[in-house]
Scaffold this active site. Structure first.
Site, PDB file in Angstrom:
ATOM      1  N   SER A  55      -1.731 -22.756 -11.369  1.00 38.51           N
ATOM      2  CA  SER A  55      -2.000 -21.430 -11.915  1.00 38.51           C
ATOM      3  C   SER A  55      -3.502 -21.233 -11.911  1.00 38.51           C
ATOM      4  O   SER A  55      -4.243 -22.143 -12.289  1.00 38.51           O
ATOM      5  CB  SER A  55      -1.498 -21.305 -13.359  1.00 38.51           C
ATOM      6  OG  SER A  55      -0.132 -20.969 -13.380  1.00 38.51           O
ATOM      7  N   GLU A  62     -14.803  -6.477 -11.761  1.00 33.35           N
ATOM      8  CA  GLU A  62     -13.927  -5.335 -11.491  1.00 33.35           C
ATOM      9  C   GLU A  62     -12.477  -5.602 -11.904  1.00 33.35           C
ATOM     10  O   GLU A  62     -11.585  -4.909 -11.451  1.00 33.35           O
ATOM     11  CB  GLU A  62     -14.003  -5.013  -9.992  1.00 33.35           C
ATOM     12  CG  GLU A  62     -15.395  -4.730  -9.461  1.00 33.35           C
ATOM     13  CD  GLU A  62     -16.195  -6.008  -9.094  1.00 33.35           C
ATOM     14  OE1 GLU A  62     -15.620  -7.116  -9.202  1.00 33.35           O
ATOM     15  OE2 GLU A  62     -17.381  -5.883  -8.718  1.00 33.35           O
ATOM     16  N   SER A  63     -12.203  -6.598 -12.734  1.00 36.04           N
ATOM     17  CA  SER A  63     -10.895  -6.945 -13.323  1.00 36.04           C
ATOM     18  C   SER A  63     -10.491  -8.389 -13.008  1.00 36.04           C
ATOM     19  O   SER A  63     -11.147  -9.301 -13.470  1.00 36.04           O
ATOM     20  CB  SER A  63      -9.801  -5.927 -13.030  1.00 36.04           C
ATOM     21  OG  SER A  63     -10.132  -4.693 -13.672  1.00 36.04           O
ATOM     22  N   HIS A  68      -0.075 -17.785  -9.076  1.00 39.03           N
ATOM     23  CA  HIS A  68       0.803 -18.842  -9.587  1.00 39.03           C
ATOM     24  C   HIS A  68       1.590 -19.344  -8.385  1.00 39.03           C
ATOM     25  O   HIS A  68       2.176 -18.530  -7.665  1.00 39.03           O
ATOM     26  CB  HIS A  68       1.747 -18.295 -10.661  1.00 39.03           C
ATOM     27  CG  HIS A  68       1.017 -17.660 -11.802  1.00 39.03           C
ATOM     28  ND1 HIS A  68       0.329 -18.399 -12.745  1.00 39.03           N
ATOM     29  CD2 HIS A  68       0.815 -16.367 -12.131  1.00 39.03           C
ATOM     30  CE1 HIS A  68      -0.244 -17.577 -13.606  1.00 39.03           C
ATOM     31  NE2 HIS A  68       0.031 -16.335 -13.250  1.00 39.03           N
ATOM     32  N   CYS A  83     -11.084  -2.446  -9.970  1.00 38.38           N
ATOM     33  CA  CYS A  83     -11.520  -1.123 -10.404  1.00 38.38           C
ATOM     34  C   CYS A  83     -12.628  -0.654  -9.471  1.00 38.38           C
ATOM     35  O   CYS A  83     -13.305  -1.466  -8.851  1.00 38.38           O
ATOM     36  CB  CYS A  83     -12.097  -1.183 -11.802  1.00 38.38           C
ATOM     37  SG  CYS A  83     -10.935  -1.863 -12.957  1.00 38.38           S
TER      38      CYS A  83
END
Lengths: 128, 128
Positions: A55, A62-63, A68, A83
């Protein structure tokens, strides 16, 4: 009206099981993908599970990118959430697909945070 | 056929701007939500942007929680991605909604990693 974020929900099937079970390699590849997209990397966190599976999340200005992996099924769940209009998320996706040896892929694109205001008032977070 | 993961894509509108601009508070609330859901927390990474906005991710044994906040719009993009059948993701969501003072919410639920094999062969990652 415009959305704040663009979110790709990606299913990567029939990937190379050895590659997607190698934590260092998956972390390197996902960081490369974030760079290729034009994102600004803030922090990368990866974890290997026992007996298998990785993971990992990269927080970007930008986020985020997240992954996974289920090496036993050759499957990865990948999220690319960005974003602004300066990130080329499909360039990152094409790179990842190639690096993981993916044979089948499905993508759902979701607009996040649709606000009822003029476009010029919408901004993402440009300053880290 | 069964899916490996369950992913809630949540839009939280009209939240309390002071709360969702407070990094320590958002981090604490999201960690509490993960605990309430029954998840096993592995690592929590949060970042505050200038002049405002928080990005945070919690890697859990069962996938991840992530949040991006836009205090200037009272908006949060929340993702709750879990595996297995032991996590109560809506319990976490109800807690978050209350803690952030959210007035409007929208949820899209996505099944991730649908595999064409008997259910008993599907497992998530039980060992951290």
């Amino acid at each position: 009206m415009k959305s704040l974020g663009n979110h790709l929900l990606v299913e990567l099937y029939s990937c190379d099981s050895d590659i997607i079970n190698d934590k260092d390699r998956v972390e390197k590849i996902l960081n490369q993908a974030a760079e290729i997209s034009g994102a600004t990397i803030i922090k990368s966190v990866f974890h290997k599970f026992s007996p298998h599976g990785i993971s990992g999340v990269i927080v970007i200005a930008e986020s985020h990118f997240s992954i996974h992996t289920w090496p036993e099924f050759g499957y990865c769940a990948l999220d690319i959430f960005t974003c602004g209009d300066k990130i080329d998320n499909y360039k990152a996706l094409n790179f990842l697909k190639k690096e993981f040896g993916t044979k089948n892929i499905s993508v759902v694109e979701s607009k996040r945070g649709i606000l009822d205001m003029p476009v010029e008032k919408i901004r993402h977070k440009p300053d880290v």
